[in-house]
Motif scaffolding. Structure first.
Motif, PDB file in Angstrom:
ATOM      1  N   LEU A 193      47.740  40.897  38.499  1.00  0.00           N
ATOM      2  CA  LEU A 193      47.500  42.333  38.663  1.00  0.00           C
ATOM      3  C   LEU A 193      47.501  42.710  40.126  1.00  0.00           C
ATOM      4  O   LEU A 193      48.108  43.716  40.522  1.00  0.00           O
ATOM      5  CB  LEU A 193      46.163  42.711  38.022  1.00  0.00           C
ATOM      6  CG  LEU A 193      45.674  44.145  38.278  1.00  0.00           C
ATOM      7  CD1 LEU A 193      46.642  45.153  37.668  1.00  0.00           C
ATOM      8  CD2 LEU A 193      44.267  44.333  37.726  1.00  0.00           C
ATOM      9  N   ALA A 194      46.836  41.900  40.960  1.00  0.00           N
ATOM     10  CA  ALA A 194      46.788  42.186  42.395  1.00  0.00           C
ATOM     11  C   ALA A 194      48.191  42.198  42.995  1.00  0.00           C
ATOM     12  O   ALA A 194      48.547  43.099  43.766  1.00  0.00           O
ATOM     13  CB  ALA A 194      45.917  41.152  43.103  1.00  0.00           C
ATOM     14  N   VAL A 195      49.003  41.220  42.623  1.00  0.00           N
ATOM     15  CA  VAL A 195      50.371  41.145  43.153  1.00  0.00           C
ATOM     16  C   VAL A 195      51.184  42.361  42.719  1.00  0.00           C
ATOM     17  O   VAL A 195      51.917  42.961  43.519  1.00  0.00           O
ATOM     18  CB  VAL A 195      51.045  39.842  42.690  1.00  0.00           C
ATOM     19  CG1 VAL A 195      52.534  39.842  43.046  1.00  0.00           C
ATOM     20  CG2 VAL A 195      50.346  38.641  43.305  1.00  0.00           C
ATOM     21  N   ARG A 196      51.045  42.746  41.461  1.00  0.00           N
ATOM     22  CA  ARG A 196      51.800  43.894  40.949  1.00  0.00           C
ATOM     23  C   ARG A 196      51.390  45.185  41.650  1.00  0.00           C
ATOM     24  O   ARG A 196      52.238  46.003  42.012  1.00  0.00           O
ATOM     25  CB  ARG A 196      51.601  44.015  39.443  1.00  0.00           C
ATOM     26  CG  ARG A 196      52.471  45.090  38.797  1.00  0.00           C
ATOM     27  CD  ARG A 196      52.496  44.941  37.285  1.00  0.00           C
ATOM     28  NE  ARG A 196      51.187  45.152  36.688  1.00  0.00           N
ATOM     29  CZ  ARG A 196      50.442  44.191  36.165  1.00  0.00           C
ATOM     30  NH1 ARG A 196      50.879  42.932  36.174  1.00  0.00           N
ATOM     31  NH2 ARG A 196      49.275  44.459  35.611  1.00  0.00           N
ATOM     32  N   LEU A 197      50.100  45.368  41.864  1.00  0.00           N
ATOM     33  CA  LEU A 197      49.621  46.579  42.527  1.00  0.00           C
ATOM     34  C   LEU A 197      50.065  46.630  43.985  1.00  0.00           C
ATOM     35  O   LEU A 197      50.457  47.685  44.491  1.00  0.00           O
ATOM     36  CB  LEU A 197      48.094  46.656  42.439  1.00  0.00           C
ATOM     37  CG  LEU A 197      47.497  46.892  41.052  1.00  0.00           C
ATOM     38  CD1 LEU A 197      45.983  46.802  41.097  1.00  0.00           C
ATOM     39  CD2 LEU A 197      47.931  48.243  40.494  1.00  0.00           C
ATOM     40  N   VAL A 198      50.008  45.496  44.659  1.00  0.00           N
ATOM     41  CA  VAL A 198      50.433  45.461  46.059  1.00  0.00           C
ATOM     42  C   VAL A 198      51.932  45.723  46.162  1.00  0.00           C
ATOM     43  O   VAL A 198      52.397  46.431  47.051  1.00  0.00           O
ATOM     44  CB  VAL A 198      50.063  44.116  46.700  1.00  0.00           C
ATOM     45  CG1 VAL A 198      50.666  44.006  48.102  1.00  0.00           C
ATOM     46  CG2 VAL A 198      48.548  43.962  46.775  1.00  0.00           C
ATOM     47  N   ARG A 199      52.696  45.170  45.234  1.00  0.00           N
ATOM     48  CA  ARG A 199      54.151  45.376  45.267  1.00  0.00           C
ATOM     49  C   ARG A 199      54.514  46.847  45.084  1.00  0.00           C
ATOM     50  O   ARG A 199      55.562  47.295  45.538  1.00  0.00           O
ATOM     51  CB  ARG A 199      54.823  44.526  44.182  1.00  0.00           C
ATOM     52  CG  ARG A 199      56.318  44.337  44.383  1.00  0.00           C
ATOM     53  CD  ARG A 199      56.920  43.517  43.252  1.00  0.00           C
ATOM     54  NE  ARG A 199      56.310  42.203  43.151  1.00  0.00           N
ATOM     55  CZ  ARG A 199      56.664  41.164  43.908  1.00  0.00           C
ATOM     56  NH1 ARG A 199      57.618  41.314  44.815  1.00  0.00           N
ATOM     57  NH2 ARG A 199      56.080  39.998  43.745  1.00  0.00           N
ATOM     58  N   ASP A 206      57.993  42.311  49.988  1.00  0.00           N
ATOM     59  CA  ASP A 206      57.702  41.228  49.044  1.00  0.00           C
ATOM     60  C   ASP A 206      56.207  40.924  49.123  1.00  0.00           C
ATOM     61  O   ASP A 206      55.526  41.338  50.072  1.00  0.00           O
ATOM     62  CB  ASP A 206      58.517  39.976  49.391  1.00  0.00           C
ATOM     63  CG  ASP A 206      58.537  38.957  48.256  1.00  0.00           C
ATOM     64  OD1 ASP A 206      58.141  39.324  47.130  1.00  0.00           O
ATOM     65  OD2 ASP A 206      58.942  37.813  48.494  1.00  0.00           O
ATOM     66  N   VAL A 207      55.700  40.214  48.110  1.00  0.00           N
ATOM     67  CA  VAL A 207      54.288  39.827  48.074  1.00  0.00           C
ATOM     68  C   VAL A 207      54.204  38.321  47.854  1.00  0.00           C
ATOM     69  O   VAL A 207      54.842  37.795  46.929  1.00  0.00           O
ATOM     70  CB  VAL A 207      53.521  40.557  46.951  1.00  0.00           C
ATOM     71  CG1 VAL A 207      52.044  40.165  46.988  1.00  0.00           C
ATOM     72  CG2 VAL A 207      53.675  42.065  47.090  1.00  0.00           C
ATOM     73  N   ARG A 208      53.422  37.661  48.690  1.00  0.00           N
ATOM     74  CA  ARG A 208      53.190  36.221  48.539  1.00  0.00           C
ATOM     75  C   ARG A 208      51.700  36.001  48.297  1.00  0.00           C
ATOM     76  O   ARG A 208      50.866  36.402  49.111  1.00  0.00           O
ATOM     77  CB  ARG A 208      53.652  35.475  49.795  1.00  0.00           C
ATOM     78  CG  ARG A 208      55.159  35.613  50.038  1.00  0.00           C
ATOM     79  CD  ARG A 208      55.588  35.052  51.363  1.00  0.00           C
ATOM     80  NE  ARG A 208      57.014  35.230  51.580  1.00  0.00           N
ATOM     81  CZ  ARG A 208      57.642  34.981  52.737  1.00  0.00           C
ATOM     82  NH1 ARG A 208      56.944  34.539  53.777  1.00  0.00           N
ATOM     83  NH2 ARG A 208      58.936  35.178  52.840  1.00  0.00           N
ATOM     84  N   SER A 209      51.387  35.385  47.190  1.00  0.00           N
ATOM     85  CA  SER A 209      49.988  35.175  46.826  1.00  0.00           C
ATOM     86  C   SER A 209      49.570  33.747  47.100  1.00  0.00           C
ATOM     87  O   SER A 209      50.191  32.797  46.615  1.00  0.00           O
ATOM     88  CB  SER A 209      49.760  35.511  45.350  1.00  0.00           C
ATOM     89  OG  SER A 209      48.435  35.167  44.966  1.00  0.00           O
ATOM     90  N   GLU A 210      48.511  33.598  47.894  1.00  0.00           N
ATOM     91  CA  GLU A 210      47.882  32.309  48.133  1.00  0.00           C
ATOM     92  C   GLU A 210      46.432  32.360  47.654  1.00  0.00           C
ATOM     93  O   GLU A 210      45.574  31.629  48.144  1.00  0.00           O
ATOM     94  CB  GLU A 210      47.956  31.957  49.625  1.00  0.00           C
ATOM     95  CG  GLU A 210      49.388  31.813  50.131  1.00  0.00           C
ATOM     96  CD  GLU A 210      49.465  31.516  51.621  1.00  0.00           C
ATOM     97  OE1 GLU A 210      48.392  31.346  52.241  1.00  0.00           O
ATOM     98  OE2 GLU A 210      50.593  31.464  52.160  1.00  0.00           O
ATOM     99  N   LEU A 211      46.185  33.236  46.692  1.00  0.00           N
ATOM    100  CA  LEU A 211      44.839  33.393  46.142  1.00  0.00           C
ATOM    101  C   LEU A 211      44.484  32.216  45.248  1.00  0.00           C
ATOM    102  O   LEU A 211      45.324  31.732  44.476  1.00  0.00           O
ATOM    103  CB  LEU A 211      44.746  34.700  45.344  1.00  0.00           C
ATOM    104  CG  LEU A 211      44.954  35.992  46.141  1.00  0.00           C
ATOM    105  CD1 LEU A 211      45.019  37.187  45.194  1.00  0.00           C
ATOM    106  CD2 LEU A 211      43.837  36.182  47.151  1.00  0.00           C
ATOM    107  N   THR A 212      43.251  31.771  45.333  1.00  0.00           N
ATOM    108  CA  THR A 212      42.784  30.666  44.507  1.00  0.00           C
ATOM    109  C   THR A 212      41.478  31.060  43.822  1.00  0.00           C
ATOM    110  O   THR A 212      40.847  32.058  44.179  1.00  0.00           O
ATOM    111  CB  THR A 212      42.548  29.405  45.349  1.00  0.00           C
ATOM    112  OG1 THR A 212      41.573  29.701  46.367  1.00  0.00           O
ATOM    113  CG2 THR A 212      43.845  28.949  46.015  1.00  0.00           C
TER     114      THR A 212
END
Length: 238
Positions: A193-199, A206-212
């Motif tokens: 969801l976070a990636v989609r909202l940021v995009r 582009d969005v790169r997620s390094e969330l853990t």
């Protein structure tokens, strides 16, 4: 420009060169050449858009120049032959015009351009009155947003208001429009969801997620768990 949803009115050119229906062929050519524009809207006396004249419409005259003597022998004239003899904007124009509303999103405008294979769109209000023009280049202007502005919007509009972990738990770094998210979240199911909202933020390339997820203590063997519990239990006083 406002929020994360940009509209055509945010990027359109408001000063528009337009043609009257009676504009002559050579006048149209001179206008296109002088303004370096490949298409022009045609308006009526009420400034309502009634069509568009493009370079392709004008080139019909050259395309069929050698076909004039053959017109009477064809059972069905080829498409576009009627425009070869046109001398005014009203005869040359493609009608109805493909237009867009000022409140349309940039994505909606881009889809119209792609589907209809046009490079620019007249912008009209609810009454069809010409309010501006939007081109492919205009739609790309959002990618010129500063990285700092994108990062601020991601923190303020996306993370702070939409995600349970908020801005304190997630780091945001933006370089050349590419957003990198770092940190730990309580629930990893929110990451897509976070990636989609940021995009969806305008200007994001582009969005790169390094969330853990949250850190966990290692799972011990049963006998070690019991030993660890005995060590942790309060000892009787002697």
């Amino acid at each position: 420009m406002h929020g994360s949803v940009y509209t055509v009115s945010d990027v359109m050119t408001r000063t528009v060169v337009a043609l009257a229906a009676g504009a002559a062929f050579k006048e149209i050519v001179r206008t296109m050449e002088g303004r370096r524009i490949s298409a022009l809207p045609v308006i009526d006396t009420g400034n309502r858009v009634i069509g568009v004249v493009s370079e392709a419409d004008l080139l019909r005259k050259e395309e069929f120049r050698d076909s004039a003597r053959e017109r009477g022998t064809r059972a069905r004239p080829p498409a576009g032959l009627d425009k070869a003899g046109a001398v005014t904007a009203a005869d040359l124009m493609t009608s109805p015009a493909v237009t867009v509303h000022p409140g349309a999103t940039l994505g909606q405008a881009a889809r119209v351009m792609a589907r209809r294979k046009v490079k620019r769109l007249p912008v009209v209000d609810d009454d069809g009155v010409l309010r501006g023009i939007v081109s492919r280049a205009d739609l790309l202007r959002v990618f010129l947003r500063p990285d700092t502005a994108i990062a601020d919007e991601v923190r303020r509009e996306v993370l702070a208001g939409r995600l349970p972990d908020g801005i304190d738990a997630i780091g945001v770094d933006v370089e050349e429009g590419v957003v990198t998210l770092t940190g730990r979240v309580r629930d990893t199911s929110v990451v897509p969801l976070a990636v989609r909202l940021v995009r969806s933020v305008e200007g994001v390339v582009d969005v790169r997620s390094e969330l853990t997820g949250p850190a966990h203590r290692p799972v011990l063997e049963p006998d070690l768990v019991q030993e660890d519990a005995r060590r942790s239990a309060p000892q009787p006083r002697s």
